[in-house]
Design a protein around this motif. Structure first.
Motif, PDB file in Angstrom:
ATOM      1  N   LEU A   7     -58.172  70.032 -46.481  1.00  0.00           N
ATOM      2  CA  LEU A   7     -58.920  69.532 -45.321  1.00  0.00           C
ATOM      3  C   LEU A   7     -58.649  70.391 -44.098  1.00  0.00           C
ATOM      4  O   LEU A   7     -59.565  70.746 -43.362  1.00  0.00           O
ATOM      5  CB  LEU A   7     -58.544  68.077 -45.039  1.00  0.00           C
ATOM      6  N   LEU A   8     -57.392  70.738 -43.894  1.00  0.00           N
ATOM      7  CA  LEU A   8     -57.010  71.573 -42.761  1.00  0.00           C
ATOM      8  C   LEU A   8     -57.685  72.939 -42.855  1.00  0.00           C
ATOM      9  O   LEU A   8     -58.234  73.443 -41.871  1.00  0.00           O
ATOM     10  CB  LEU A   8     -55.488  71.733 -42.716  1.00  0.00           C
ATOM     11  N   GLY A   9     -57.689  73.526 -44.044  1.00  0.00           N
ATOM     12  CA  GLY A   9     -58.341  74.819 -44.235  1.00  0.00           C
ATOM     13  C   GLY A   9     -59.837  74.758 -43.969  1.00  0.00           C
ATOM     14  O   GLY A   9     -60.401  75.656 -43.345  1.00  0.00           O
ATOM     15  N   ASP A  10     -60.470  73.669 -44.431  1.00  0.00           N
ATOM     16  CA  ASP A  10     -61.914  73.508 -44.192  1.00  0.00           C
ATOM     17  C   ASP A  10     -62.218  73.437 -42.698  1.00  0.00           C
ATOM     18  O   ASP A  10     -63.171  74.049 -42.220  1.00  0.00           O
ATOM     19  CB  ASP A  10     -62.441  72.244 -44.870  1.00  0.00           C
ATOM     20  N   VAL A  11     -61.402  72.690 -41.971  1.00  0.00           N
ATOM     21  CA  VAL A  11     -61.617  72.543 -40.532  1.00  0.00           C
ATOM     22  C   VAL A  11     -61.383  73.875 -39.819  1.00  0.00           C
ATOM     23  O   VAL A  11     -62.161  74.260 -38.938  1.00  0.00           O
ATOM     24  CB  VAL A  11     -60.735  71.422 -39.944  1.00  0.00           C
ATOM     25  N   LEU A  12     -60.342  74.591 -40.200  1.00  0.00           N
ATOM     26  CA  LEU A  12     -60.085  75.906 -39.590  1.00  0.00           C
ATOM     27  C   LEU A  12     -61.251  76.861 -39.845  1.00  0.00           C
ATOM     28  O   LEU A  12     -61.689  77.567 -38.941  1.00  0.00           O
ATOM     29  CB  LEU A  12     -58.789  76.510 -40.144  1.00  0.00           C
ATOM     30  N   ARG A  13     -61.752  76.870 -41.071  1.00  0.00           N
ATOM     31  CA  ARG A  13     -62.875  77.751 -41.398  1.00  0.00           C
ATOM     32  C   ARG A  13     -64.106  77.401 -40.562  1.00  0.00           C
ATOM     33  O   ARG A  13     -64.772  78.272 -40.013  1.00  0.00           O
ATOM     34  CB  ARG A  13     -63.220  77.667 -42.884  1.00  0.00           C
ATOM     35  N   ARG A  14     -64.394  76.093 -40.455  1.00  0.00           N
ATOM     36  CA  ARG A  14     -65.561  75.688 -39.652  1.00  0.00           C
ATOM     37  C   ARG A  14     -65.395  76.096 -38.193  1.00  0.00           C
ATOM     38  O   ARG A  14     -66.350  76.565 -37.568  1.00  0.00           O
ATOM     39  CB  ARG A  14     -65.785  74.174 -39.758  1.00  0.00           C
ATOM     40  N   GLN A  15     -64.198  75.930 -37.652  1.00  0.00           N
ATOM     41  CA  GLN A  15     -63.941  76.330 -36.261  1.00  0.00           C
ATOM     42  C   GLN A  15     -64.209  77.824 -36.086  1.00  0.00           C
ATOM     43  O   GLN A  15     -64.849  78.242 -35.127  1.00  0.00           O
ATOM     44  CB  GLN A  15     -62.496  76.014 -35.864  1.00  0.00           C
ATOM     45  N   ARG A  16     -63.707  78.618 -37.017  1.00  0.00           N
ATOM     46  CA  ARG A  16     -63.889  80.076 -36.936  1.00  0.00           C
ATOM     47  C   ARG A  16     -65.369  80.440 -37.062  1.00  0.00           C
ATOM     48  O   ARG A  16     -65.887  81.252 -36.285  1.00  0.00           O
ATOM     49  CB  ARG A  16     -63.081  80.760 -38.048  1.00  0.00           C
ATOM     50  N   GLN A  17     -66.054  79.815 -38.005  1.00  0.00           N
ATOM     51  CA  GLN A  17     -67.463  80.136 -38.229  1.00  0.00           C
ATOM     52  C   GLN A  17     -68.346  79.683 -37.067  1.00  0.00           C
ATOM     53  O   GLN A  17     -69.332  80.346 -36.757  1.00  0.00           O
ATOM     54  CB  GLN A  17     -67.940  79.520 -39.545  1.00  0.00           C
ATOM     55  N   ARG A  18     -67.996  78.566 -36.429  1.00  0.00           N
ATOM     56  CA  ARG A  18     -68.754  78.122 -35.251  1.00  0.00           C
ATOM     57  C   ARG A  18     -68.724  79.179 -34.155  1.00  0.00           C
ATOM     58  O   ARG A  18     -69.673  79.307 -33.385  1.00  0.00           O
ATOM     59  CB  ARG A  18     -68.156  76.824 -34.689  1.00  0.00           C
ATOM     60  N   GLN A  19     -67.622  79.888 -34.093  1.00  0.00           N
ATOM     61  CA  GLN A  19     -67.479  80.925 -33.067  1.00  0.00           C
ATOM     62  C   GLN A  19     -68.071  82.262 -33.519  1.00  0.00           C
ATOM     63  O   GLN A  19     -68.064  83.230 -32.758  1.00  0.00           O
ATOM     64  CB  GLN A  19     -65.992  81.118 -32.741  1.00  0.00           C
ATOM     65  N   GLY A  20     -68.534  82.311 -34.757  1.00  0.00           N
ATOM     66  CA  GLY A  20     -69.114  83.545 -35.271  1.00  0.00           C
ATOM     67  C   GLY A  20     -68.084  84.645 -35.452  1.00  0.00           C
ATOM     68  O   GLY A  20     -68.414  85.827 -35.329  1.00  0.00           O
ATOM     69  N   ARG A  21     -66.851  84.260 -35.748  1.00  0.00           N
ATOM     70  CA  ARG A  21     -65.780  85.250 -35.878  1.00  0.00           C
ATOM     71  C   ARG A  21     -65.428  85.475 -37.337  1.00  0.00           C
ATOM     72  O   ARG A  21     -65.596  84.597 -38.172  1.00  0.00           O
ATOM     73  CB  ARG A  21     -64.559  84.787 -35.091  1.00  0.00           C
TER      74      ARG A  21
END
Length: 124
Positions: A7-21
């Motif tokens: 769950l933590l990894g999924d949230v981190l990935r979404r945060q990164r992808q939202r920023q387009g990084r």
């Protein structure tokens, strides 16, 4: 079984992808190897609090916000898990009553004393 690291990894990935990084950008900024960050995002590695702090700093996200989102995801996963584990509710079976034939009586004079949902009335 619900794994917190996934769950933590999924949230981190979404945060990164939202920023387009990219993984490379965030790993460089957080001073974490690209491979390790990738494993954390895929839920294959447990991230220490120090590592999470560095990743949050690199993403410019408060750790409390990250944990709140993880908590929300965990609550949804627990609900889904408990719903899947519970037995399905059986469909109630309605009892069938014997047929009764009424002839020679005007319809307005027929009185039926039984639960309406269990009685089939057919005009003859």
């Amino acid at each position: 079984m619900i794994l917190l690291r996934r769950l933590l990894g999924d949230v981190l990935r979404r945060q990164r992808q939202r920023q387009g990084r990219t993984l490379r950008e965030v790993s460089s900024s957080a001073r974490v190897s690209l491979g390790y960050l990738s494993e954390v995002e895929r839920g294959q590695k447990e991230a220490s609090s120090e590592l999470l702090s560095a990743i949050c700093d690199a993403l410019d996200v408060r750790m409390s916000e990250l944990m709140r989102e993880v908590s929300d995801e965990l609550a949804l996963a627990e609900l889904a898990q408990s719903a899947a584990a519970s037995e399905p509710v059986p469909t109630p079976v309605r009892p069938r009553l014997n047929s009764v034939s009424v002839t020679g009586v005007p319809p307005e004079r027929v009185t039926i004393k039984a639960p309406a949902e269990a009685v089939d009335v057919v005009a003859a």
